[in-house]
Design a protein around this motif. Sequence first.
Motif, PDB file in Angstrom:
ATOM      1  N   GLN A   1       0.882  -1.161   0.073  1.00 39.64           N
ATOM      2  CA  GLN A   1       0.120   0.007  -0.180  1.00 39.64           C
ATOM      3  C   GLN A   1       0.620   1.294  -0.030  1.00 39.64           C
ATOM      4  N   ARG A   2       1.863   1.061   0.781  1.00 39.71           N
ATOM      5  CA  ARG A   2       2.732   2.551   0.828  1.00 39.71           C
ATOM      6  C   ARG A   2       3.691   2.639  -0.616  1.00 39.71           C
ATOM      7  N   ASP A   3       4.159   1.545  -1.096  1.00 40.09           N
ATOM      8  CA  ASP A   3       5.008   1.725  -2.035  1.00 40.09           C
ATOM      9  C   ASP A   3       4.284   1.458  -3.340  1.00 40.09           C
ATOM     10  N   ALA A   4       3.113   1.413  -3.447  1.00 38.39           N
ATOM     11  CA  ALA A   4       2.582   0.822  -4.742  1.00 38.39           C
ATOM     12  C   ALA A   4       2.789   1.793  -5.823  1.00 38.39           C
ATOM     13  N   SER A   5       2.940   2.878  -5.582  1.00 39.37           N
ATOM     14  CA  SER A   5       3.097   4.029  -6.790  1.00 39.37           C
ATOM     15  C   SER A   5       4.665   3.811  -7.317  1.00 39.37           C
ATOM     16  N   ILE A   6       5.453   3.557  -6.601  1.00 36.02           N
ATOM     17  CA  ILE A   6       7.035   3.488  -6.863  1.00 36.02           C
ATOM     18  C   ILE A   6       7.389   2.093  -7.289  1.00 36.02           C
ATOM     19  N   MET A   7       6.559   1.039  -7.134  1.00 44.35           N
ATOM     20  CA  MET A   7       6.895  -0.276  -7.439  1.00 44.35           C
ATOM     21  C   MET A   7       6.901  -0.564  -8.845  1.00 44.35           C
ATOM     22  N   SER A   8       7.803  -1.533  -9.572  1.00 37.85           N
ATOM     23  CA  SER A   8       7.948  -1.886 -10.782  1.00 37.85           C
ATOM     24  C   SER A   8       6.753  -2.951 -10.730  1.00 37.85           C
ATOM     25  N   PRO A   9       6.225  -3.380 -11.872  1.00 34.41           N
ATOM     26  CA  PRO A   9       5.540  -4.340 -11.908  1.00 34.41           C
ATOM     27  C   PRO A   9       5.971  -5.967 -11.435  1.00 34.41           C
ATOM     28  N   SER A  10       7.276  -5.880 -11.876  1.00 34.43           N
ATOM     29  CA  SER A  10       7.855  -7.196 -11.364  1.00 34.43           C
ATOM     30  C   SER A  10       8.024  -7.172  -9.939  1.00 34.43           C
ATOM     31  N   GLU A  11       8.229  -6.127  -9.206  1.00 33.14           N
ATOM     32  CA  GLU A  11       8.263  -5.930  -7.687  1.00 33.14           C
ATOM     33  C   GLU A  11       6.899  -6.300  -7.196  1.00 33.14           C
ATOM     34  N   ARG A  12       5.855  -5.735  -7.945  1.00 28.74           N
ATOM     35  CA  ARG A  12       4.375  -6.205  -7.141  1.00 28.74           C
ATOM     36  C   ARG A  12       4.273  -7.643  -7.490  1.00 28.74           C
ATOM     37  N   VAL A  13       4.425  -8.180  -8.517  1.00 25.32           N
ATOM     38  CA  VAL A  13       4.120  -9.624  -8.694  1.00 25.32           C
ATOM     39  C   VAL A  13       4.887 -10.512  -7.718  1.00 25.32           C
ATOM     40  N   GLU A  14       6.142 -10.143  -7.349  1.00 27.29           N
ATOM     41  CA  GLU A  14       7.050 -10.706  -6.321  1.00 27.29           C
ATOM     42  C   GLU A  14       6.470 -10.551  -5.117  1.00 27.29           C
ATOM     43  N   LEU A  15       6.122  -9.358  -4.799  1.00 28.65           N
ATOM     44  CA  LEU A  15       5.459  -9.105  -3.375  1.00 28.65           C
ATOM     45  C   LEU A  15       4.149 -10.003  -3.198  1.00 28.65           C
ATOM     46  N   GLU A  16       3.234  -9.921  -4.167  1.00 26.98           N
ATOM     47  CA  GLU A  16       2.160 -10.770  -4.410  1.00 26.98           C
ATOM     48  C   GLU A  16       2.581 -12.245  -4.072  1.00 26.98           C
ATOM     49  N   ARG A  17       3.395 -12.701  -4.949  1.00 32.90           N
ATOM     50  CA  ARG A  17       3.737 -13.964  -4.775  1.00 32.90           C
ATOM     51  C   ARG A  17       4.188 -14.420  -3.306  1.00 32.90           C
ATOM     52  N   GLU A  18       5.056 -13.566  -2.730  1.00 37.61           N
ATOM     53  CA  GLU A  18       5.529 -13.952  -1.386  1.00 37.61           C
ATOM     54  C   GLU A  18       4.174 -13.967  -0.345  1.00 37.61           C
ATOM     55  N   TYR A  19       3.450 -12.760  -0.572  1.00 37.90           N
ATOM     56  CA  TYR A  19       2.313 -12.956   0.482  1.00 37.90           C
ATOM     57  C   TYR A  19       1.287 -14.087   0.116  1.00 37.90           C
ATOM     58  N   GLU A  20       1.133 -14.626  -1.088  1.00 40.42           N
ATOM     59  CA  GLU A  20       0.157 -15.905  -1.216  1.00 40.42           C
ATOM     60  C   GLU A  20       0.977 -17.105  -0.717  1.00 40.42           C
ATOM     61  N   MET A  21       2.449 -17.276  -0.995  1.00 38.78           N
ATOM     62  CA  MET A  21       2.948 -18.227  -0.335  1.00 38.78           C
ATOM     63  C   MET A  21       2.990 -18.265   1.350  1.00 38.78           C
ATOM     64  N   LEU A  22       3.161 -17.080   1.924  1.00 41.75           N
ATOM     65  CA  LEU A  22       3.039 -16.943   3.360  1.00 41.75           C
ATOM     66  C   LEU A  22       1.738 -17.360   3.609  1.00 41.75           C
ATOM     67  N   GLU A  23       0.566 -16.988   3.024  1.00 46.21           N
ATOM     68  CA  GLU A  23      -0.822 -17.324   3.348  1.00 46.21           C
ATOM     69  C   GLU A  23      -1.130 -18.659   3.234  1.00 46.21           C
ATOM     70  N   SER A  24      -0.587 -19.466   2.390  1.00 47.24           N
ATOM     71  CA  SER A  24      -0.625 -20.870   2.098  1.00 47.24           C
ATOM     72  C   SER A  24       0.168 -21.593   3.238  1.00 47.24           C
ATOM     73  N   THR A  25       1.356 -21.092   3.511  1.00 48.66           N
ATOM     74  CA  THR A  25       1.943 -21.766   4.821  1.00 48.66           C
ATOM     75  C   THR A  25       1.259 -21.365   6.163  1.00 48.66           C
ATOM     76  N   ARG A  26       0.674 -20.453   6.138  1.00 51.16           N
ATOM     77  CA  ARG A  26      -0.130 -20.319   7.199  1.00 51.16           C
ATOM     78  C   ARG A  26      -1.148 -20.998   7.409  1.00 51.16           C
ATOM     79  N   GLN A  27      -2.037 -21.216   6.522  1.00 58.04           N
ATOM     80  CA  GLN A  27      -3.115 -21.943   6.279  1.00 58.04           C
ATOM     81  C   GLN A  27      -2.966 -23.377   6.632  1.00 58.04           C
ATOM     82  N   LEU A  28      -1.880 -23.891   6.173  1.00 55.35           N
ATOM     83  CA  LEU A  28      -1.388 -25.230   6.452  1.00 55.35           C
ATOM     84  C   LEU A  28      -0.806 -25.350   7.953  1.00 55.35           C
TER      85      LEU A  28
END
Length: 171
Positions: free
Chosen positions: A77-104
């Motif tokens: 949310q803080r850095d959305a305007s200055i992040m590159s598309p690849s950084e956003r994708v990487e950040l989203e993937r890390e978040y989804e991986m953490l969410e899956s790990t958390r649920q397991l």
Amino acid sequence: MNKLIKTTVIAALLSTAVFAQSAEAQQKVGIVNFQAVFQNLPQARDIETKLQSEFKDRIEEIQGIEKRMSELREKQQRDASIMSPSERVELEREYEMLESTRQLKIRALREDTNRRTSEERDKLMMDIARATQTVAGDNDFDLVIQSSAVAHAVESADLTDEVLAKMTGGN
């Protein structure tokens, strides 16, 4: 013929006397509310504390994952305007991986906690059953039934307080 009638009458009287004596020798029946005993035992309250301590590290691990997920959301949310598309994708993937790990980890923790809770509860219920047997024997009860299986009983047949006292050292 007269002798046959006398023998039949005597046999009938004897059998009636035998049945009358067995009817008089009624069984002494008691009841125990196992749930009430369980709920009032300090050992039952200690189970939750014991299990929280046993699973403390795993709970903290899950809390750490949740904290990291929160940090990633804030960064997004803080850095959305200055992040590159690849950084956003990487950040989203890390978040989804953490969410899956958390649920397991939450699912595994819940299953293990339920299993251990059942084990500890079963141990305590066996202790209650042994205390019930002791109290029943001490009071010459022939039969003790769980109160949930009884529609009505006189108060003098209720051994719940005595079993609770036996379990807490009050007796």
